[in-house]
Structures are given as C-alpha cells and as structure tokens.
Design a protein around this motif. Structure first.
Motif, short mmCIF file in Angstrom:
data_model
loop_
_atom_site.label_atom_id
_atom_site.label_comp_id
_atom_site.label_asym_id
_atom_site.label_seq_id
_atom_site.Cartn_x
_atom_site.Cartn_y
_atom_site.Cartn_z
N UNK A 14 81.21 95.20 40.72
CA UNK A 14 81.89 95.23 39.42
C UNK A 14 82.10 93.85 38.82
N UNK A 15 82.41 92.87 39.65
CA UNK A 15 82.60 91.51 39.14
C UNK A 15 81.28 90.91 38.65
N UNK A 16 80.20 91.20 39.35
CA UNK A 16 78.89 90.69 38.92
C UNK A 16 78.51 91.32 37.58
N UNK A 17 78.69 92.63 37.48
CA UNK A 17 78.37 93.30 36.21
C UNK A 17 79.23 92.78 35.06
N UNK A 18 80.51 92.55 35.32
CA UNK A 18 81.39 92.01 34.29
C UNK A 18 80.94 90.62 33.85
N UNK A 19 80.54 89.80 34.79
CA UNK A 19 80.06 88.45 34.48
C UNK A 19 78.79 88.50 33.63
N UNK A 20 77.87 89.38 33.99
CA UNK A 20 76.63 89.52 33.21
C UNK A 20 76.91 90.05 31.81
N UNK A 21 77.80 91.03 31.68
CA UNK A 21 78.13 91.58 30.36
C UNK A 21 78.79 90.50 29.49
N UNK A 22 79.69 89.72 30.06
CA UNK A 22 80.32 88.64 29.29
C UNK A 22 79.26 87.62 28.86
#
Length: 167
Positions: A14-22
């Motif tokens: 989830x943190x990786x996906x959030x970083x990529x989306x940001x």
C-alpha cells in the motif's frame, strides 16, 4: 553452531502504491497549470524522488535477521540485500536473564544502556529479551530483543546450564 533466520515482510505494497500515485499526480501538475518551460527538469526530479521513495520503502520493510549460537557466543546479524552487519555479539556466560516481558519495564529495572531491537516489524509482545553484560564495558548492561524459535532457546538454555556447571 546453531543458526536461525528471521525474516520480516512488512506490508509495504500500500505504501509503494501510494508513493507511485503521488508521483503520477505530481507529474500531471505542469500540464494542469499549463507550464511549458523546463518541464523536463521537474519531471525528471519527480521520477527520481518517486523511485527513491519506493526504494526506501522496500529497503525498510524487509529485514533478514540471523540469530546464531557459535560455541559459547550469541551473534545477531542483519542482512539487507547483499550487506551483512553484526548487530550484537556477546558470550553466553554474560547473560543475566532471559525474559518475555514488557521491554520498557525490563530496560528500566535492569538499567540497560543499549537495547538491540532485532525483530523488524514483528510483534514486540511476542519477543524474547536477553539481558546481558556488554563486552566492551563490563559495567554496562545491554538488552537483546528478538524473535527466536523454541529450539534456539532450548540450545541457549542448555549451553547456559553447561557453562554454569563448569564454574
């Protein structure tokens, strides 16, 4: 020699996906604001920081601890990728006690100077604590907080009894 490997696999997806989306949202800002000059520098910086963020999350979320009993010594190593660091090493005769209690209470009651937390993202309530005298300064008390299996503890306790019987 007995060796046990403890791996932490924190839920970092989830943190990786959030970083990529940001990162993707930040890439869209110049086109939304209709900025055209030097956009490539901005985009390159956003991609670099996003890649660094993902790398850091992956690095921080996966640890491999190796707990070893070598002759009359306990050694704890941390492996991150190809790097291997010895976090803690002490002789079995220097062990004061082995506990399963609250870390802060044990630290205060024993006057521990250093606490080696070698369980990564694991549950601290399920950890085992070893209180020991430090090699460098025999006055200092250290505490190793880690997640050994029962066989590791059985071997450690047997060696402690053998060492105490020799003395």
């Amino acid at each position: 020699m007995y060796k046990q490997t403890y791996t932490t696999k924190a839920k970092s997806l989830p943190m990786i996906l959030l970083t990529v989306v940001i990162g993707l949202i930040l890439l869209c800002i110049p086109s939304i604001l209709k900025i055209t000059s030097f956009v490539w520098i901005y985009e390159l910086a956003v991609i670099a920081f996003t890649a660094y963020g993902v790398y850091t999350i992956i690095k921080k979320s996966s640890y491999v601890y190796t707990y070893m009993i070598i002759d009359d010594e306990v050694v704890v190593k941390l492996n991150i990728g190809q790097f291997e660091n010895i976090l803690c090493a002490f002789e079995i005769r220097d062990i004061i006690s082995i506990n399963n209690g609250k870390i802060n209470e044990l630290k205060e009651s024993n006057g521990c100077k250093l606490v080696y937390r070698c369980f990564g993202g694991g549950d601290a309530a399920k950890s085992t604590q070893i209180i020991f005298r430090e090699e460098a300064n025999r006055e200092n008390i250290g505490m190793l907080v880690f997640m050994p299996d029962t066989e590791f503890l059985n071997i450690l306790n047997k060696k402690r009894l053998d060492i105490q019987a020799k003395v």
